[in-house]
Write a protein that holds these residues in place. Structure first.
Motif, PDB file in Angstrom:
ATOM      1  N   ILE A  91       0.840  -1.202   0.000  1.00 47.32           N
ATOM      2  CA  ILE A  91       0.000   0.000   0.000  1.00 47.32           C
ATOM      3  C   ILE A  91       0.872   1.248   0.000  1.00 47.32           C
ATOM      4  O   ILE A  91       0.619   2.205  -0.755  1.00 47.32           O
ATOM      5  CB  ILE A  91      -0.948  -0.015   1.218  1.00 47.32           C
ATOM      6  CG1 ILE A  91      -1.956  -1.168   1.110  1.00 47.32           C
ATOM      7  CG2 ILE A  91      -1.684   1.316   1.337  1.00 47.32           C
ATOM      8  CD1 ILE A  91      -2.864  -1.299   2.309  1.00 47.32           C
ATOM      9  N   ARG A  92       1.915   1.266   0.839  1.00 49.14           N
ATOM     10  CA  ARG A  92       2.772   2.451   0.917  1.00 49.14           C
ATOM     11  C   ARG A  92       3.493   2.711  -0.406  1.00 49.14           C
ATOM     12  O   ARG A  92       3.599   3.857  -0.848  1.00 49.14           O
ATOM     13  CB  ARG A  92       3.798   2.268   2.039  1.00 49.14           C
ATOM     14  CG  ARG A  92       3.209   2.139   3.430  1.00 49.14           C
ATOM     15  CD  ARG A  92       4.306   2.110   4.487  1.00 49.14           C
ATOM     16  NE  ARG A  92       3.776   1.780   5.796  1.00 49.14           N
ATOM     17  CZ  ARG A  92       3.962   0.609   6.398  1.00 49.14           C
ATOM     18  NH1 ARG A  92       4.659  -0.340   5.788  1.00 49.14           N
ATOM     19  NH2 ARG A  92       3.453   0.381   7.590  1.00 49.14           N
ATOM     20  N   GLN A  93       4.004   1.639  -1.006  1.00 47.76           N
ATOM     21  CA  GLN A  93       4.791   1.788  -2.220  1.00 47.76           C
ATOM     22  C   GLN A  93       3.947   1.742  -3.492  1.00 47.76           C
ATOM     23  O   GLN A  93       4.498   1.825  -4.592  1.00 47.76           O
ATOM     24  CB  GLN A  93       5.849   0.678  -2.283  1.00 47.76           C
ATOM     25  CG  GLN A  93       6.794   0.653  -1.101  1.00 47.76           C
ATOM     26  CD  GLN A  93       7.598   1.926  -0.985  1.00 47.76           C
ATOM     27  OE1 GLN A  93       7.933   2.536  -1.994  1.00 47.76           O
ATOM     28  NE2 GLN A  93       7.909   2.350   0.230  1.00 47.76           N
ATOM     29  N   ASN A  94       2.630   1.591  -3.349  1.00 50.81           N
ATOM     30  CA  ASN A  94       1.717   1.538  -4.503  1.00 50.81           C
ATOM     31  C   ASN A  94       2.102   0.408  -5.461  1.00 50.81           C
ATOM     32  O   ASN A  94       2.173   0.579  -6.678  1.00 50.81           O
ATOM     33  CB  ASN A  94       1.696   2.872  -5.246  1.00 50.81           C
ATOM     34  CG  ASN A  94       0.483   2.986  -6.164  1.00 50.81           C
ATOM     35  OD1 ASN A  94      -0.440   2.158  -6.108  1.00 50.81           O
ATOM     36  ND2 ASN A  94       0.478   4.006  -7.016  1.00 50.81           N
ATOM     37  N   LYS A  95       2.349  -0.756  -4.886  1.00 52.93           N
ATOM     38  CA  LYS A  95       2.676  -1.940  -5.674  1.00 52.93           C
ATOM     39  C   LYS A  95       1.456  -2.847  -5.757  1.00 52.93           C
ATOM     40  O   LYS A  95       0.705  -2.973  -4.801  1.00 52.93           O
ATOM     41  CB  LYS A  95       3.856  -2.696  -5.049  1.00 52.93           C
ATOM     42  CG  LYS A  95       5.168  -1.924  -5.070  1.00 52.93           C
ATOM     43  CD  LYS A  95       6.282  -2.759  -4.467  1.00 52.93           C
ATOM     44  CE  LYS A  95       7.610  -2.006  -4.529  1.00 52.93           C
ATOM     45  NZ  LYS A  95       8.719  -2.817  -3.951  1.00 52.93           N
ATOM     46  N   GLY A  96       1.290  -3.497  -6.884  1.00 52.63           N
ATOM     47  CA  GLY A  96       0.162  -4.393  -7.041  1.00 52.63           C
ATOM     48  C   GLY A  96      -1.122  -3.654  -7.361  1.00 52.63           C
ATOM     49  O   GLY A  96      -1.131  -2.497  -7.806  1.00 52.63           O
ATOM     50  N   ARG A  97      -2.257  -4.297  -7.091  1.00 55.95           N
ATOM     51  CA  ARG A  97      -3.569  -3.785  -7.478  1.00 55.95           C
ATOM     52  C   ARG A  97      -4.316  -3.110  -6.331  1.00 55.95           C
ATOM     53  O   ARG A  97      -5.406  -2.595  -6.545  1.00 55.95           O
ATOM     54  CB  ARG A  97      -4.436  -4.942  -7.991  1.00 55.95           C
ATOM     55  CG  ARG A  97      -3.934  -5.613  -9.254  1.00 55.95           C
ATOM     56  CD  ARG A  97      -4.790  -6.826  -9.592  1.00 55.95           C
ATOM     57  NE  ARG A  97      -6.207  -6.505  -9.562  1.00 55.95           N
ATOM     58  CZ  ARG A  97      -6.902  -6.080 -10.607  1.00 55.95           C
ATOM     59  NH1 ARG A  97      -6.298  -5.925 -11.775  1.00 55.95           N
ATOM     60  NH2 ARG A  97      -8.192  -5.821 -10.512  1.00 55.95           N
ATOM     61  N   ILE A  98      -3.766  -3.122  -5.110  1.00 56.68           N
ATOM     62  CA  ILE A  98      -4.549  -2.680  -3.958  1.00 56.68           C
ATOM     63  C   ILE A  98      -4.964  -1.230  -4.092  1.00 56.68           C
ATOM     64  O   ILE A  98      -6.143  -0.881  -3.919  1.00 56.68           O
ATOM     65  CB  ILE A  98      -3.747  -2.905  -2.656  1.00 56.68           C
ATOM     66  CG1 ILE A  98      -3.482  -4.391  -2.450  1.00 56.68           C
ATOM     67  CG2 ILE A  98      -4.506  -2.331  -1.462  1.00 56.68           C
ATOM     68  CD1 ILE A  98      -2.688  -4.700  -1.210  1.00 56.68           C
ATOM     69  N   ARG A  99      -4.025  -0.342  -4.401  1.00 55.42           N
ATOM     70  CA  ARG A  99      -4.348   1.081  -4.479  1.00 55.42           C
ATOM     71  C   ARG A  99      -5.222   1.402  -5.683  1.00 55.42           C
ATOM     72  O   ARG A  99      -5.932   2.422  -5.692  1.00 55.42           O
ATOM     73  CB  ARG A  99      -3.040   1.888  -4.552  1.00 55.42           C
ATOM     74  CG  ARG A  99      -2.191   1.833  -3.282  1.00 55.42           C
ATOM     75  CD  ARG A  99      -2.458   3.016  -2.395  1.00 55.42           C
ATOM     76  NE  ARG A  99      -2.088   4.262  -3.009  1.00 55.42           N
ATOM     77  CZ  ARG A  99      -0.872   4.802  -2.956  1.00 55.42           C
ATOM     78  NH1 ARG A  99       0.101   4.157  -2.307  1.00 55.42           N
ATOM     79  NH2 ARG A  99      -0.624   5.954  -3.527  1.00 55.42           N
TER      80      ARG A  99
END
Length: 390
Positions: A192-200
């Protein structure tokens, strides 16, 4: 095993929405500094309590302070803060997602504030406070409530711990309740912090899926440890038979039963989450990930069933080895007894002490009788050997 850690990973400045802190909010730096001071005061209190018991109110004050960790994020921005009160959490926008991570179930005032702020039914809060809940899913008109068990190994002792985690999911809002702080969700927080993947880039339901998927992955870690123990028992049974091995098998079999009891309901729960008529919170784009999660849960339960069958076969094998060992003892004693039957007969005949027994007065009678007994023993042993009785 529990980890009490706070992430200090860097966050891109362009993704942080800077603004003055409102009343009741504290910055991450202030919180960590205050947390260290509280930990020092708590350790000092524990040391003093060895000599003099502190007042109950002081113990309760140290024990009851819970500050939930709050993530407010969208595709471009993220805020991560600890709040002194639930009322201080701002109202999110339509495109934002809110994740409230509550560590600890003992602060009734905090739980009441959460219930009042987010209109959570009191029975749900009661389930959160009860640690011995079964794995279940409650579906409401605008929310989902999931109780799931976290099973994870201690990294030092390799002992298995079981804890309860509760999820309350509404539109754009996810609240998680954990018994104690641990590091299993650190990877999710880092993404979430690094804006990795699909979460954000996804709705809050994808975060809900990601957290459950992390818990299921921990199940596989536990089963890998069980696999090592099962292989060790298998090799041990091939070498020797001991009661300690049997006790280990029974302990593992009982653990497998407990694991299956808390994990198997997940199959039905994930099936329900995939049905659109259950709720509109789960997006259609997330359903495909739930199907993959269902396959993982099936794999976990199948693996547990395999280990249970293997452990049951170990018990049968142990009993068989014990029975074979007993049969060998009985066979040896039977052969010895059979050999001594004719010898006992001969000794008994010449031990009757009748006067009219010519052999008793013969010079070589004693040696002849001994020779007959030895010869008879040899003949019987050869016969038993040909019959493969030993």
């Amino acid at each position: 095993m529990s980890f009490a850690s706070h992430s200090t990973e860097s966050i891109h400045l362009k993704e942080i929405r800077t603004k003055p802190l409102a009343d009741g909010e504290i910055s991450m730096t202030d919180f960590l500094t205050d947390e260290d001071n509280r930990r020092d005061r708590a350790n000092s209190f524990i040391c003093r309590s060895t000599f003099r018991h502190a007042p109950a109110s002081q113990e309760l004050q140290i024990f009851a302070r819970i500050r939930p960790r709050v993530f407010i994020y969208d595709q471009d921005t993220i805020e991560e803060k600890y709040y002194n009160s639930i009322d201080s959490i701002p109202i999110i926008k339509d495109n934002e997602c809110l994740w409230i991570d509550v560590i600890g179930m003992h602060d009734t005032l905090l739980l009441s504030s959460i219930s009042r702020r987010f209109k959570i039914h009191p029975l749900v809060i009661l389930d959160v406070e009860t640690n011995e809940q079964r794995t279940k899913l409650d579906v409401f008109e605008d929310a989902l409530f999931l109780v799931i068990k976290l099973i994870y190994p201690d990294q030092v002792t390799q002992k298995i711990h079981i804890e309860q985690i509760c999820f309350y999911l509404k539109e754009n809002i996810l609240i998680t309740f954990q018994e104690k702080s641990n590091a299993i969700f650190d990877r999710i927080r880092h993404r979430i912090r690094q804006n990795k993947g699909r979460i954000r880039r996804s709705k809050i339901d994808y975060l809900f899926y990601s957290l459950i998927d992390t818990i299921v992955d921990k199940y596989m870690d536990v089963l890998n440890i069980v696999n090592i123990e099962v292989e060790a028992i298998d090799h041990e049974l091939m070498k020797t038979v001991s009661r300690d091995t049997l006790e280990t098998v029974y302990d593992l079999k009982r653990d497998m039963l407990n694991y299956r009891r808390v994990i198997s309901p997940l199959k039905e729960i994930i099936n329900r989450l995939q049905k659109e008529e259950e709720t509109q919170i789960i997006q259609e784009s997330t359903i495909i990930y739930l199907k993959d999660l269902f396959d993982h849960v099936v794999q976990v339960t199948d693996t547990i069933d395999i280990y249970r069958e293997m452990l049951a076969s170990f018990i049968d094998f142990y009993m068989m080895l014990n029975s074979n060992a007993m049969n060998e003892v009985v066979k040896t004693l039977t052969i010895i007894s059979t050999i001594f039957i004719p010898l006992t007969f001969i000794v008994g005949v010449y031990g009757m002490n009748f006067h009219n027994m010519p052999e008793l007065h013969w010079k070589y009678g004693y040696f002849v009788v001994l020779s007959v007994m030895v010869l008879l023993t040899i003949i019987m042993l050869v016969w038993f050997k040909r019959k493969k009785w030993f």
